[in-house]
Design a protein around this motif. Sequence first.
Motif, short mmCIF file in Angstrom:
data_model
loop_
_atom_site.label_atom_id
_atom_site.label_comp_id
_atom_site.label_asym_id
_atom_site.label_seq_id
_atom_site.Cartn_x
_atom_site.Cartn_y
_atom_site.Cartn_z
N GLU A 266 0.85 -1.27 -0.04
CA GLU A 266 0.01 -0.16 0.11
C GLU A 266 0.99 1.35 0.10
N ALA A 267 0.68 2.51 -0.46
CA ALA A 267 1.21 3.66 -0.36
C ALA A 267 1.85 3.94 0.86
N GLY A 268 3.24 4.17 0.94
CA GLY A 268 4.25 4.51 1.57
C GLY A 268 4.56 3.22 2.84
N GLU A 269 4.15 2.13 2.62
CA GLU A 269 4.29 0.86 3.25
C GLU A 269 5.82 0.39 2.89
N THR A 270 6.37 -0.14 4.00
CA THR A 270 7.69 -0.50 4.13
C THR A 270 7.66 -2.07 3.58
N PRO A 271 8.63 -2.75 3.12
CA PRO A 271 8.63 -4.24 2.86
C PRO A 271 8.26 -5.00 4.01
N GLU A 272 8.72 -4.75 5.35
CA GLU A 272 8.22 -5.32 6.52
C GLU A 272 6.94 -5.28 6.78
N ALA A 273 6.45 -4.02 6.75
CA ALA A 273 4.76 -3.88 7.01
C ALA A 273 3.94 -4.51 5.93
N CYS A 274 4.35 -4.56 4.64
CA CYS A 274 3.75 -5.23 3.64
C CYS A 274 3.67 -6.61 4.05
N ALA A 275 4.79 -7.36 4.23
CA ALA A 275 4.80 -8.78 4.45
C ALA A 275 3.90 -8.95 5.87
N LEU A 276 3.85 -8.14 6.85
CA LEU A 276 3.20 -8.33 8.08
C LEU A 276 1.70 -8.19 7.82
N ARG A 277 1.22 -7.30 7.24
CA ARG A 277 -0.08 -6.80 6.88
C ARG A 277 -0.56 -7.98 6.02
N GLU A 278 0.05 -8.35 4.63
CA GLU A 278 -0.54 -9.41 3.97
C GLU A 278 -0.82 -10.85 4.21
N THR A 279 0.31 -11.10 5.30
CA THR A 279 0.29 -12.43 6.11
C THR A 279 -0.81 -12.47 6.96
N PHE A 280 -1.37 -11.46 7.60
CA PHE A 280 -2.35 -11.36 8.57
C PHE A 280 -3.56 -11.57 7.79
N GLU A 281 -3.62 -10.45 6.68
CA GLU A 281 -4.95 -10.70 5.91
C GLU A 281 -5.37 -12.17 5.31
N GLU A 282 -4.21 -12.63 4.79
CA GLU A 282 -4.14 -13.97 3.91
C GLU A 282 -4.51 -15.32 4.89
N VAL A 283 -3.64 -15.19 6.01
CA VAL A 283 -3.54 -16.49 7.02
C VAL A 283 -3.87 -16.36 8.46
N GLY A 284 -4.14 -14.82 8.78
CA GLY A 284 -4.30 -14.62 10.17
C GLY A 284 -3.13 -14.72 10.95
N ALA A 285 -1.86 -14.79 10.51
CA ALA A 285 -0.74 -14.88 11.38
C ALA A 285 -0.31 -13.68 11.74
N VAL A 286 -0.12 -13.59 13.19
CA VAL A 286 0.37 -12.29 13.66
C VAL A 286 1.52 -12.29 14.07
N LEU A 287 2.37 -11.69 13.17
CA LEU A 287 4.16 -11.35 13.39
C LEU A 287 4.60 -10.22 13.63
N ARG A 288 5.71 -10.40 14.26
CA ARG A 288 6.38 -8.95 14.60
C ARG A 288 7.57 -8.70 13.51
N ALA A 289 7.85 -7.45 13.26
CA ALA A 289 8.93 -7.05 12.41
C ALA A 289 10.08 -7.88 12.47
N GLU A 290 10.56 -8.06 13.91
CA GLU A 290 11.74 -8.69 14.24
C GLU A 290 11.76 -10.18 13.90
N GLN A 291 10.71 -10.77 13.71
CA GLN A 291 10.44 -12.29 13.27
C GLN A 291 10.92 -12.37 11.87
N LEU A 292 11.01 -11.48 10.94
CA LEU A 292 11.14 -11.51 9.57
C LEU A 292 12.70 -11.62 9.35
N CYS A 293 12.98 -12.36 8.56
CA CYS A 293 14.57 -12.43 8.15
C CYS A 293 14.22 -12.03 6.60
#
Length: 139
Positions: free
Chosen positions: A41-68
Amino acid sequence: MEFAGSKLALFVGDKLVTLLRDDLPNIAFADHWDLPGGFAEAGETPEACALRETFEEVGAVLRAEQLCLQACYPRPVGTVAFFAAHLPADAARGLRLGDEGQRMALMTAEAFITHTRAVPHLQDWLAAYLRGRSPTAMR
């Protein structure tokens, strides 16, 4: 090239979270197995995009520090960030299919990489990620 979106190889225990894309003529890789993620989405960082999309698509709640972050790949739509994250096996209880896709499945990474109907570039990205990890890191 401008940032376009993110994809996530989300491991729950030793299984990979996958989504069977909708079978619609107007989408790329229709009726193929995919990984969570999508367009930013506009202005979204790669990490924020991954977190939002993952929550929307599969309901997983992750924190940015869990992403590699594994790599950023140029695609026709723009640069796509590819992440990996690992959750314990019991996290599978909290997963659910969102509004997109026909179904969700947990499969081995090998099954995704060799599936005849998985998104080909994601198979390559996942294989590259796994080549860089030691066998014990997959536990």
